[in-house]
Design a protein around this motif. Structure first.
Motif, mmCIF file in Angstrom:
data_model
loop_
_atom_site.group_PDB
_atom_site.id
_atom_site.type_symbol
_atom_site.label_atom_id
_atom_site.label_comp_id
_atom_site.label_asym_id
_atom_site.label_seq_id
_atom_site.Cartn_x
_atom_site.Cartn_y
_atom_site.Cartn_z
ATOM 1 N N GLU A 119 32.436 -26.320 -33.390
ATOM 2 C CA GLU A 119 31.035 -26.022 -33.693
ATOM 3 C C GLU A 119 30.536 -24.856 -32.849
ATOM 4 O O GLU A 119 29.827 -23.975 -33.348
ATOM 5 N N LEU A 120 30.910 -24.849 -31.576
ATOM 6 C CA LEU A 120 30.492 -23.753 -30.694
ATOM 7 C C LEU A 120 31.112 -22.430 -31.133
ATOM 8 O O LEU A 120 30.448 -21.393 -31.117
ATOM 9 N N LEU A 121 32.383 -22.451 -31.520
ATOM 10 C CA LEU A 121 33.025 -21.226 -31.991
ATOM 11 C C LEU A 121 32.344 -20.702 -33.244
ATOM 12 O O LEU A 121 32.180 -19.492 -33.421
ATOM 13 N N TYR A 122 31.930 -21.611 -34.119
ATOM 14 C CA TYR A 122 31.229 -21.207 -35.339
ATOM 15 C C TYR A 122 29.848 -20.652 -35.015
ATOM 16 O O TYR A 122 29.416 -19.659 -35.599
ATOM 17 N N MET A 123 29.175 -21.255 -34.034
ATOM 18 C CA MET A 123 27.814 -20.842 -33.697
ATOM 19 C C MET A 123 27.765 -19.576 -32.859
ATOM 20 O O MET A 123 26.708 -18.968 -32.727
ATOM 21 N N ILE A 124 28.880 -19.143 -32.294
ATOM 22 C CA ILE A 124 28.875 -17.935 -31.461
ATOM 23 C C ILE A 124 28.424 -16.714 -32.245
ATOM 24 O O ILE A 124 27.747 -15.838 -31.728
ATOM 25 N N SER A 125 28.749 -16.673 -33.516
ATOM 26 C CA SER A 125 28.333 -15.523 -34.319
ATOM 27 C C SER A 125 26.816 -15.476 -34.474
ATOM 28 O O SER A 125 26.251 -14.415 -34.693
ATOM 29 N N ASP A 126 26.142 -16.628 -34.341
ATOM 30 C CA ASP A 126 24.690 -16.671 -34.493
ATOM 31 C C ASP A 126 23.941 -16.381 -33.195
ATOM 32 O O ASP A 126 22.895 -15.751 -33.213
ATOM 33 N N ASN A 127 24.488 -16.844 -32.049
ATOM 34 C CA ASN A 127 23.774 -16.639 -30.790
ATOM 35 C C ASN A 127 24.750 -16.598 -29.625
ATOM 36 O O ASN A 127 25.871 -17.071 -29.715
ATOM 37 N N ASP A 128 24.290 -16.002 -28.538
ATOM 38 C CA ASP A 128 25.122 -15.891 -27.338
ATOM 39 C C ASP A 128 25.069 -17.148 -26.484
ATOM 40 O O ASP A 128 25.894 -17.327 -25.601
ATOM 41 N N TYR A 129 24.115 -18.012 -26.730
ATOM 42 C CA TYR A 129 24.000 -19.235 -25.952
ATOM 43 C C TYR A 129 25.235 -20.120 -26.141
ATOM 44 O O TYR A 129 25.714 -20.735 -25.196
ATOM 45 N N SER A 130 25.770 -20.162 -27.343
ATOM 46 C CA SER A 130 26.979 -20.948 -27.613
ATOM 47 C C SER A 130 28.164 -20.398 -26.831
ATOM 48 O O SER A 130 29.022 -21.154 -26.374
ATOM 49 N N PHE A 131 28.216 -19.100 -26.691
ATOM 50 C CA PHE A 131 29.280 -18.459 -25.922
ATOM 51 C C PHE A 131 29.224 -18.917 -24.466
ATOM 52 O O PHE A 131 30.236 -19.267 -23.869
ATOM 53 N N GLU A 132 28.025 -18.950 -23.901
ATOM 54 C CA GLU A 132 27.840 -19.391 -22.522
ATOM 55 C C GLU A 132 28.184 -20.866 -22.361
ATOM 56 O O GLU A 132 28.765 -21.261 -21.344
ATOM 57 N N ILE A 133 27.832 -21.678 -23.334
ATOM 58 C CA ILE A 133 28.157 -23.102 -23.276
ATOM 59 C C ILE A 133 29.666 -23.292 -23.277
ATOM 60 O O ILE A 133 30.200 -24.097 -22.508
ATOM 61 N N LEU A 134 30.364 -22.550 -24.112
ATOM 62 C CA LEU A 134 31.819 -22.665 -24.177
ATOM 63 C C LEU A 134 32.465 -22.196 -22.875
ATOM 64 O O LEU A 134 33.421 -22.811 -22.395
ATOM 65 N N LEU A 135 31.946 -21.128 -22.282
ATOM 66 C CA LEU A 135 32.454 -20.691 -20.976
ATOM 67 C C LEU A 135 32.204 -21.748 -19.903
ATOM 68 O O LEU A 135 33.080 -22.023 -19.082
ATOM 69 N N ASP A 136 31.019 -22.341 -19.911
ATOM 70 C CA ASP A 136 30.707 -23.389 -18.937
ATOM 71 C C ASP A 136 31.561 -24.631 -19.147
ATOM 72 O O ASP A 136 31.932 -25.306 -18.189
#
Length: 101
Positions: free
Chosen positions: A10-27
């Motif tokens: 879900e986070l990988l899919y949402m990364i294209s929509d916002n950068d917040y998902s990218f940060e969550i995945l890194l965390d």
């Protein structure tokens, strides 16, 4: 915030929509990177390798995995990331101790 509750796909899919998902995945994978660093830290310190350089290399592997993961493949994201990190560690070791350096 409970990072473990997030699904990788879900986070990988949402990364294209916002950068917040990218940060969550890194965390989410920060403890994974810290565990890998602790595993190899003594070996690298023994030979004078800067752990911060190694840490940056591993985070670059996480970013590469996020950007290049193929969901249609047979591996899970965790497995893909683990293999990339292991390859990066071995390449980092080889680069540090090659005769050219």
């Amino acid at each position: 915030m409970n990072i473990r509750g997030y699904n990788d796909y879900e986070l990988l899919y949402m990364i294209s929509d916002n950068d917040y998902s990218f940060e969550i995945l890194l965390d989410k994978y920060k403890p994974f990177i810290e565990k890998k660093l602790r595993r190899y830290a003594n070996c690298f310190k023994k030979y004078g390798v800067d752990i911060e350089d190694l840490k940056q290399e591993l985070y670059l592997s996480v970013i590469y995995a996020i950007n290049n993961y193929d969901q249609n493949g047979n591996a899970s994201f965790y497995t893909y990331l683990n293999r990339l990190v292991e390859y990066r560690l071995s390449n980092f070791w080889r680069e540090q101790f090659s005769y050219r350096n």
